[in-house]
Design a protein around this motif. Sequence first.
Motif, PDB file in Angstrom:
ATOM      1  N   CYS A 230      -4.897  -6.166  10.486  1.00 17.02           N
ATOM      2  CA  CYS A 230      -4.329  -5.837   9.174  1.00 17.02           C
ATOM      3  C   CYS A 230      -2.882  -6.303   9.066  1.00 17.02           C
ATOM      4  CB  CYS A 230      -4.376  -4.326   8.932  1.00 17.02           C
ATOM      5  SG  CYS A 230      -6.021  -3.632   8.702  1.00 17.02           S
ATOM      6  N   ARG A 257     -17.218  -7.681  14.061  1.00 19.91           N
ATOM      7  CA  ARG A 257     -15.767  -7.707  13.870  1.00 19.91           C
ATOM      8  C   ARG A 257     -15.129  -8.922  14.533  1.00 19.91           C
ATOM      9  NH1 ARG A 257     -15.701  -1.177  14.298  1.00 19.91           N
ATOM     10  NH2 ARG A 257     -16.683  -0.936  12.257  1.00 19.91           N
ATOM     11  N   TYR A 260     -15.600 -11.487  12.011  1.00 24.39           N
ATOM     12  CA  TYR A 260     -14.625 -11.353  10.929  1.00 24.39           C
ATOM     13  C   TYR A 260     -13.274 -11.940  11.336  1.00 24.39           C
ATOM     14  CZ  TYR A 260     -11.861  -9.445   7.145  1.00 24.39           C
ATOM     15  OH  TYR A 260     -11.028  -9.336   6.058  1.00 24.39           O
ATOM     16  N   TYR A 263     -13.459 -15.584  11.109  1.00 23.11           N
ATOM     17  CA  TYR A 263     -13.529 -15.948   9.681  1.00 23.11           C
ATOM     18  C   TYR A 263     -12.138 -15.970   9.066  1.00 23.11           C
ATOM     19  CZ  TYR A 263     -13.674 -14.261   4.804  1.00 23.11           C
ATOM     20  OH  TYR A 263     -13.424 -14.038   3.475  1.00 23.11           O
ATOM     21  N   VAL A 264     -11.328 -14.937   9.323  1.00 22.66           N
ATOM     22  CA  VAL A 264      -9.999 -14.924   8.705  1.00 22.66           C
ATOM     23  C   VAL A 264      -9.101 -15.996   9.331  1.00 22.66           C
ATOM     24  CG1 VAL A 264     -10.128 -12.492   8.036  1.00 22.66           C
ATOM     25  CG2 VAL A 264      -9.063 -13.104  10.210  1.00 22.66           C
ATOM     26  N   TYR A 291     -19.700  -9.427   5.765  1.00 26.51           N
ATOM     27  CA  TYR A 291     -18.949 -10.543   6.355  1.00 26.51           C
ATOM     28  C   TYR A 291     -19.700 -11.868   6.182  1.00 26.51           C
ATOM     29  CZ  TYR A 291     -16.286  -6.796   8.661  1.00 26.51           C
ATOM     30  OH  TYR A 291     -15.528  -5.692   8.923  1.00 26.51           O
ATOM     31  N   LEU A 294     -18.950 -12.977   2.661  1.00 22.83           N
ATOM     32  CA  LEU A 294     -17.585 -13.499   2.542  1.00 22.83           C
ATOM     33  C   LEU A 294     -17.463 -14.881   3.174  1.00 22.83           C
ATOM     34  CD1 LEU A 294     -15.608 -10.225   3.341  1.00 22.83           C
ATOM     35  CD2 LEU A 294     -15.553 -11.466   1.168  1.00 22.83           C
ATOM     36  N   GLN A 298     -16.312 -18.353   1.175  1.00 23.65           N
ATOM     37  CA  GLN A 298     -15.187 -19.222   1.518  1.00 23.65           C
ATOM     38  C   GLN A 298     -15.638 -20.650   1.799  1.00 23.65           C
ATOM     39  OE1 GLN A 298     -11.954 -18.559   1.117  1.00 23.65           O
ATOM     40  NE2 GLN A 298     -12.766 -16.657   0.242  1.00 23.65           N
ATOM     41  N   PHE A 382     -10.795  -1.001   3.269  1.00 25.70           N
ATOM     42  CA  PHE A 382     -10.929  -2.451   3.406  1.00 25.70           C
ATOM     43  C   PHE A 382      -9.729  -3.167   2.781  1.00 25.70           C
ATOM     44  CE2 PHE A 382     -12.502  -6.696   2.281  1.00 25.70           C
ATOM     45  CZ  PHE A 382     -13.050  -7.093   3.490  1.00 25.70           C
ATOM     46  N   LEU A 385      -6.804  -4.861   4.667  1.00 24.50           N
ATOM     47  CA  LEU A 385      -6.891  -6.237   5.154  1.00 24.50           C
ATOM     48  C   LEU A 385      -6.382  -7.241   4.115  1.00 24.50           C
ATOM     49  CD1 LEU A 385     -10.351  -5.689   6.785  1.00 24.50           C
ATOM     50  CD2 LEU A 385      -8.355  -6.498   8.054  1.00 24.50           C
ATOM     51  N   GLU A 389      -7.204 -11.255   4.395  1.00 31.44           N
ATOM     52  CA  GLU A 389      -8.533 -11.556   3.866  1.00 31.44           C
ATOM     53  C   GLU A 389      -8.482 -12.776   2.934  1.00 31.44           C
ATOM     54  OE1 GLU A 389     -11.881 -12.345   2.725  1.00 31.44           O
ATOM     55  OE2 GLU A 389     -11.893 -10.638   4.092  1.00 31.44           O
ATOM     56  N   TYR A 393      -6.807 -14.665  -1.366  1.00 34.61           N
ATOM     57  CA  TYR A 393      -5.784 -15.719  -1.390  1.00 34.61           C
ATOM     58  C   TYR A 393      -5.399 -16.164  -2.799  1.00 34.61           C
ATOM     59  CZ  TYR A 393      -5.779 -16.438   3.694  1.00 34.61           C
ATOM     60  OH  TYR A 393      -5.633 -16.287   5.049  1.00 34.61           O
TER      61      TYR A 393
END
Length: 412
Positions: A230, A257, A260, A263-264, A291, A294, A298, A382, A385, A389, A393
């Motif tokens: 975070c 996780r 995730y 991913y970020v 996830y 998401l 992206q 959530f 984040l 995240e 953006y």
Amino acid sequence: MIARTSAFHFKGASIDIREVGQRLGANLVIEGSVRKAGEQLRITAQAIQTESGHHLWSETFRRELKDVFAIQEEIAQSVADLLRLHMPGVQGAVQSSAPNLDAYTAYLQARFLIHQQSPEALQAALGQLRKLVKVYPDYALAYSDMAAANGLLALFGAVSGREVYPEVKANAERGYALAPESGETCTVLGGLRAWFEYRWDEADGIYDRALRLQPSHARAHMFRAMALLCQGDFKAAETGLRRSTELDPLSASDCARMAYLHYVKGNYPSAAEHLRQSFELDRDYPEAGLYEGLLHFQQQNYDAVIQCLSPSVSPLNIGLLAAAHAKEGSLSRTGECIERLHQLAARQYVTPLAEGFAAIGMGDFDLAFQCLDEAVNHKTNFVNLLAVEPFFYPLRSDRRFAKLLKRMSLSH
């Protein structure tokens, strides 16, 4: 020490000990059996080297059922002595805080439900734990797990975090007050300070304490890692998550996780691989489903978002589905998803973040900021984040974005 959730995957299975060692990344396995006749227990336990199959230790314990916790501590102490012999520096056995066998059984049943992490399972766990503390009002771990269950419900907006916060706070602090030397109660208290109160530095100190008390406590490594994520500390977050997955290698949540995190960071192939591992362990694990959506979003693979999230009844998934339809230019389908959210809200709590997802997909940033502001008020965790995240953006250049981060004590 490997976490119970991973070790229990092999319960009752006939698998070569070398395969167990490979899958768990463990070079020593403790296995045993329990036989019960009336009020008599016969417990056998043995320690086996996974590479050679060599038995390092074995013992049989015969006791009455009423002495079950004494046996547990005796076995744990024997194993700790063995580990100290082969692994200098290992800590002694951790004693159970359970008042009796019935309480411990009920606690383990609730923990099983919490690990599933669906809203239904978490609510069922809460019901069991509330009954448990009425009978045993000094059961520390039961209070901590009530806080954890409600925290997981608030994380993705299945309940209003603002409404459950007083109960989460009371239970996390009660559990810690009853057992301040427990890594588990420290971990949950750290979760309260970070995710609900935005006291990130204080939370980090509490996680440090948890890991000093129980260095092999997987959940402490994972909680701390997600709090660091975070705050944008990718390197430390990855170190913590990697350690958590080493300790609990068959955990669907840890795989999700880790997915995730990648991913970020923008490592989409690695994120997809960790999601595949999570689904292999639990096809219905709900966090991994979000996830996956998401990740596809992206990658601008909106058809894949629609395919994987269309069956879902989770409000956040419906909001993300609306965003995917909007990106494909199907505003009528977007409107249908938003209408679904409004219909759900007439029957149950729906986090404002769900419509915020849809608004971002539609490019309606005024509505998006309104929904995000409400989600912060509602403590839909959530949103913590927000700084990392990628879905958020498009909002980053707006001055309102920095104001939201400041409210959560996060930097841009």
